[in-house]
Design a protein around this motif. Sequence first.
Motif, PDB file in Angstrom:
ATOM      1  N   ARG A   6      71.693  45.071  51.788  1.00  0.00           N
ATOM      2  CA  ARG A   6      72.328  44.753  50.622  1.00  0.00           C
ATOM      3  C   ARG A   6      72.836  43.154  50.536  1.00  0.00           C
ATOM      4  NH1 ARG A   6      78.020  44.750  48.290  1.00  0.00           N
ATOM      5  NH2 ARG A   6      77.993  44.965  46.270  1.00  0.00           N
ATOM      6  N   LEU A   7      72.090  42.495  49.670  1.00  0.00           N
ATOM      7  CA  LEU A   7      72.251  41.091  49.846  1.00  0.00           C
ATOM      8  C   LEU A   7      72.732  40.263  48.725  1.00  0.00           C
ATOM      9  CD1 LEU A   7      69.731  40.052  48.252  1.00  0.00           C
ATOM     10  CD2 LEU A   7      68.456  40.622  50.341  1.00  0.00           C
ATOM     11  N   LYS A   8      72.984  39.006  48.627  1.00  0.00           N
ATOM     12  CA  LYS A   8      73.581  38.301  47.622  1.00  0.00           C
ATOM     13  C   LYS A   8      72.530  36.859  47.553  1.00  0.00           C
ATOM     14  CE  LYS A   8      77.182  35.644  45.116  1.00  0.00           C
ATOM     15  NZ  LYS A   8      76.808  36.169  44.101  1.00  0.00           N
ATOM     16  N   SER A   9      71.810  36.741  46.318  1.00  0.00           N
ATOM     17  CA  SER A   9      71.042  35.711  46.042  1.00  0.00           C
ATOM     18  C   SER A   9      71.256  35.096  44.895  1.00  0.00           C
ATOM     19  CB  SER A   9      69.568  36.132  46.415  1.00  0.00           C
ATOM     20  OG  SER A   9      68.968  34.841  46.363  1.00  0.00           O
ATOM     21  N   GLY A  10      72.114  34.230  44.709  1.00  0.00           N
ATOM     22  CA  GLY A  10      72.402  33.601  43.464  1.00  0.00           C
ATOM     23  C   GLY A  10      73.376  34.542  42.590  1.00  0.00           C
ATOM     24  N   ASP A  11      73.111  34.928  41.586  1.00  0.00           N
ATOM     25  CA  ASP A  11      74.003  35.874  40.882  1.00  0.00           C
ATOM     26  C   ASP A  11      73.347  37.392  40.969  1.00  0.00           C
ATOM     27  OD1 ASP A  11      75.402  33.971  39.465  1.00  0.00           O
ATOM     28  OD2 ASP A  11      73.782  33.762  37.957  1.00  0.00           O
ATOM     29  N   LEU A  12      72.324  37.370  41.570  1.00  0.00           N
ATOM     30  CA  LEU A  12      71.448  38.661  42.137  1.00  0.00           C
ATOM     31  C   LEU A  12      72.251  39.256  43.382  1.00  0.00           C
ATOM     32  CD1 LEU A  12      69.599  40.883  41.780  1.00  0.00           C
ATOM     33  CD2 LEU A  12      67.983  39.451  42.884  1.00  0.00           C
ATOM     34  N   VAL A  13      72.756  40.606  43.268  1.00  0.00           N
ATOM     35  CA  VAL A  13      73.315  41.396  44.165  1.00  0.00           C
ATOM     36  C   VAL A  13      72.842  42.820  44.157  1.00  0.00           C
ATOM     37  CG1 VAL A  13      75.257  42.498  45.381  1.00  0.00           C
ATOM     38  CG2 VAL A  13      75.498  40.041  44.179  1.00  0.00           C
ATOM     39  N   GLY A  14      72.107  43.209  45.259  1.00  0.00           N
ATOM     40  CA  GLY A  14      71.383  44.368  45.421  1.00  0.00           C
ATOM     41  C   GLY A  14      70.875  44.816  46.753  1.00  0.00           C
ATOM     42  N   TRP A  15      70.117  45.786  46.694  1.00  0.00           N
ATOM     43  CA  TRP A  15      69.514  46.471  47.922  1.00  0.00           C
ATOM     44  C   TRP A  15      68.050  45.963  47.762  1.00  0.00           C
ATOM     45  CZ3 TRP A  15      72.050  48.760  52.141  1.00  0.00           C
ATOM     46  CH2 TRP A  15      73.618  48.901  51.836  1.00  0.00           C
ATOM     47  N   ALA A  16      67.679  45.448  49.214  1.00  0.00           N
ATOM     48  CA  ALA A  16      66.194  45.156  49.413  1.00  0.00           C
ATOM     49  C   ALA A  16      65.538  45.681  50.678  1.00  0.00           C
ATOM     50  CB  ALA A  16      65.830  43.897  49.452  1.00  0.00           C
ATOM     51  N   SER A  17      64.419  46.251  50.598  1.00  0.00           N
ATOM     52  CA  SER A  17      63.810  46.781  51.877  1.00  0.00           C
ATOM     53  C   SER A  17      63.587  45.819  52.901  1.00  0.00           C
ATOM     54  CB  SER A  17      62.204  47.477  51.693  1.00  0.00           C
ATOM     55  OG  SER A  17      61.827  47.881  52.721  1.00  0.00           O
ATOM     56  N   ASP A  18      64.091  46.346  54.336  1.00  0.00           N
ATOM     57  CA  ASP A  18      64.094  45.077  55.279  1.00  0.00           C
ATOM     58  C   ASP A  18      62.492  44.950  55.533  1.00  0.00           C
ATOM     59  OD1 ASP A  18      66.663  45.539  55.462  1.00  0.00           O
ATOM     60  OD2 ASP A  18      66.557  46.655  57.492  1.00  0.00           O
ATOM     61  N   GLU A  19      61.683  45.804  55.258  1.00  0.00           N
ATOM     62  CA  GLU A  19      60.125  45.678  55.434  1.00  0.00           C
ATOM     63  C   GLU A  19      59.664  44.232  55.025  1.00  0.00           C
ATOM     64  OE1 GLU A  19      55.937  47.878  54.314  1.00  0.00           O
ATOM     65  OE2 GLU A  19      57.799  48.533  53.753  1.00  0.00           O
ATOM     66  N   TYR A  20      60.496  43.762  53.828  1.00  0.00           N
ATOM     67  CA  TYR A  20      59.831  42.391  53.488  1.00  0.00           C
ATOM     68  C   TYR A  20      61.018  41.303  53.589  1.00  0.00           C
ATOM     69  CZ  TYR A  20      57.225  45.984  50.900  1.00  0.00           C
ATOM     70  OH  TYR A  20      56.314  47.090  50.739  1.00  0.00           O
ATOM     71  N   LEU A  21      61.723  41.484  54.636  1.00  0.00           N
ATOM     72  CA  LEU A  21      62.795  40.520  54.714  1.00  0.00           C
ATOM     73  C   LEU A  21      62.797  39.900  56.202  1.00  0.00           C
ATOM     74  CD1 LEU A  21      65.793  42.424  53.215  1.00  0.00           C
ATOM     75  CD2 LEU A  21      64.650  40.593  52.278  1.00  0.00           C
TER      76      LEU A  21
END
Length: 357
Positions: free
Chosen positions: A120-135
């Motif tokens: 779960r991350l915050k990037s600018g105004d975007l807050v949500g869940w992203a797969s670790d596969e692409y991080l």
Amino acid sequence: MLKGRSYILILSLILSLGMLVSLSMEAKASSRKDYLDSLNVGISQIVDPTAGASNEKAIEELTQMLEENSLKEAESDLVMVNVQVAMNVRAEASEDSEKVGVLYKDCGGRILERKDGWTRLKSGDLVGWASDEYLLFGEDAEAMANEVGNLIVTIETETLCVRREPDSDGEVLGLMAQDDELEIIEELNEDWISVEYGEDVGYVSAEYVNLDFHIDEGETLVAIRKREEAERQAKLTANQGAVVVGGDDTRLLAALIYCESGNETYNGQLAVGAVVMNRVRSGAYPNTVSGVIFASGQFTPALNGKVARVYTDGNIPESCYQAAAAAINGETNVGDATHFRRAGYHEGIQIDHQVFW
């Protein structure tokens, strides 16, 4: 009486306590209390002469605790995207969860929480869940951030001069308002910073700016929709390029506009003119205004003689002349549309009582 080894152990404890105080200053209040409570237990075990053989074990536990806390404090919360184009961000840690936004190549953010292969991350105004596969995390994330990020100069005074030379008496290239941003080229010294100013290299006083390391941020779905709508509108109104015509062509187009949309607003009149000029520019139609207007089976007022009568009489409203001139100069509010008819019979861009496509 404590032996020499105990004195050394206590001295090590005191030094460790100094490190702990420094680390605890940056910790949250709750973490600080828990940590100090644990430390107090360790201290009581060490300084109690009755503790005996438990001294060494307590110090080992305390040392390990200090090392773990130091490692935790040093761990970066930076996360970077590792994709070629873009990745989806979800409301929950699942591929089936609702999409809330998008992270693009080279975007970054801050870690809020991690679990089960998701972040779960915050990037600018975007807050949500992203797969670790692409991080990317840790040192890998830091390395990418240093590669793709850039320093931004933010203006912190009401108005700031951008000068041609790093000199307070130098020629002024332009003025920047408070909170405006410029991309930095180099920190020359403690007084001056070189920046990109249009196609020029400018210089600003370091006294009145703030330097910030910038990494691209993700977009929420709401922001994406707004951006796409703005792009659509910009495309609809983008100048299509002027066409060289004679005065008679302007009058002829104005006559057609009057016949087709004389009762519409100026926007509706411009749209009709734009359709004609889009056809003139297209290889699928005649390349002259008169050729397009009088083409077989196209504009009913031209075929039944109404356009010719209006053209001859010259009783054409000024708004139709303005719309004709604007369309000839490339203005449009329907993009590259080449057709129109009364609304309700076709999908497209509706203006007043007509639809264009």
